[in-house]
Design an enzyme around this catalytic site. Structure first.
Site, mmCIF file in Angstrom:
data_model
loop_
_atom_site.group_PDB
_atom_site.id
_atom_site.type_symbol
_atom_site.label_atom_id
_atom_site.label_comp_id
_atom_site.label_asym_id
_atom_site.label_seq_id
_atom_site.Cartn_x
_atom_site.Cartn_y
_atom_site.Cartn_z
ATOM 1 N N ALA A 120 0.863 -1.178 0.000
ATOM 2 C CA ALA A 120 0.000 0.000 0.000
ATOM 3 C C ALA A 120 0.903 1.234 0.000
ATOM 4 O O ALA A 120 1.683 1.433 0.924
ATOM 5 C CB ALA A 120 -0.891 -0.004 1.234
ATOM 6 N N LYS A 121 0.782 2.040 -1.063
ATOM 7 C CA LYS A 121 1.592 3.264 -1.121
ATOM 8 C C LYS A 121 0.873 4.358 -0.330
ATOM 9 O O LYS A 121 -0.272 4.711 -0.640
ATOM 10 C CB LYS A 121 1.775 3.721 -2.573
ATOM 11 C CG LYS A 121 2.951 3.062 -3.267
ATOM 12 C CD LYS A 121 3.082 3.551 -4.696
ATOM 13 C CE LYS A 121 3.763 4.895 -4.800
ATOM 14 N NZ LYS A 121 3.647 5.438 -6.181
ATOM 15 N N ILE A 122 1.585 4.876 0.640
ATOM 16 C CA ILE A 122 0.990 5.851 1.558
ATOM 17 C C ILE A 122 1.811 7.136 1.532
ATOM 18 O O ILE A 122 3.003 7.131 1.891
ATOM 19 C CB ILE A 122 0.992 5.283 3.001
ATOM 20 C CG1 ILE A 122 0.278 3.929 3.067
ATOM 21 C CG2 ILE A 122 0.385 6.275 3.982
ATOM 22 C CD1 ILE A 122 -1.211 3.961 2.808
#
Ligand code: E4P
Length: 224
Positions: free
Chosen positions: A87-89
């Site tokens: 998950a790119k946060i």
């Protein structure tokens, strides 16, 4: 340094994965937007190409930590994604808060939109598996993308962190060359730059010379 493809264009991805040792794909909302197709259509196509051995880094669109976690869980469940999903946060305040929550939920994290070594260190402390500094965007504001990447790499070594650097945002082959020389663990790059860094006019010329010089002399029958 390993190479990832920074595109959601299916034709580009097919081409890159066919020819090159690409370790995964990264997307962000702008990259998805460029394809003018909804995520629900494009993500399954990307997943087909990536498979379950290579990495898939998908950026969340939510702004609040709890929503980011829900969003990541939804993608994982809906598309049956495993440990290769990240998950790119973005490193907003809510993003830092979301990172340990995601890790607790068993979801890998890539901290993105990083412009300073301190943002990267903070994200690493929040549990990020990867940190993604934006090289070209730094260069474009009269900063020094390569230097920032080097400082992050040095910090990781110095503090013995498990986080790795996924350098992002490239517009030239030279930027890619330089991040590899300062020890970035990975670089995510668009189709055009991967094409350019893989080739050289002297290679093409040498191949022409080899063919001219040897083609009539290679007379051994090749077996299947
Ligand atoms: C990576 O995933 C980043 O979002 C991306 O490399 C940013 O690149 P850009 O600066 O070319 O938009």
């Amino acid at each position: 340094m390993i190479y990832l493809a920074d595109t959601a264009n299916i034709e580009e991805l097919k081409d890159l994965f066919y020819y090159f040792p690409i370790a995964g794909v990264t997307t962000n909302p702008t990259i998805i937007g460029a394809e003018k197709k909804p995520l629900s259509l494009i993500l399954p196509q990307i997943i087909d190409i990536v498979g379950d051995k290579r990495m898939l880094h998908v950026q969340m669109i939510s702004n609040i930590a709890e929503d980011m976690v829900r969003e990541a869980k939804t993608y994982k469940a809906r598309f049956g994604l495993g440990d290769n999903f990240f998950a790119k946060i973005p490193v907003s305040k809510e993003g830092y808060r979301a990172m340990p929550m995601l890790k607790d939920a068993g979801i890998n994290v890539t901290a993105t939109a990083i412009f300073t070594q301190q943002q990267a260190l903070l994200a690493a402390r929040a549990g990020a598996d990867w940190v993604a500094p934006y090289v070209n965007r730094l260069d474009n504001i009269s900063s020094h993308g390569i230097e920032v990447v080097k400082h992050i790499v040095d910090n990781i070594r110095e503090f013995k962190l498990h986080t790795k650097v996924l350098a992002a945002s490239f517009k030239t082959v030279d930027q890619v060359h330089r991040v590899s020389m300062v020890g970035s663990h990975a670089a995510t790059i668009g189709h055009e730059i991967i094409e350019r860094l893989s080739s050289h006019p002297m290679t093409d010329m040498s191949l022409e010379w080899f063919e001219r010089d040897g083609k009539d002399l290679y007379d051994i029958e090749i077996n299947d």
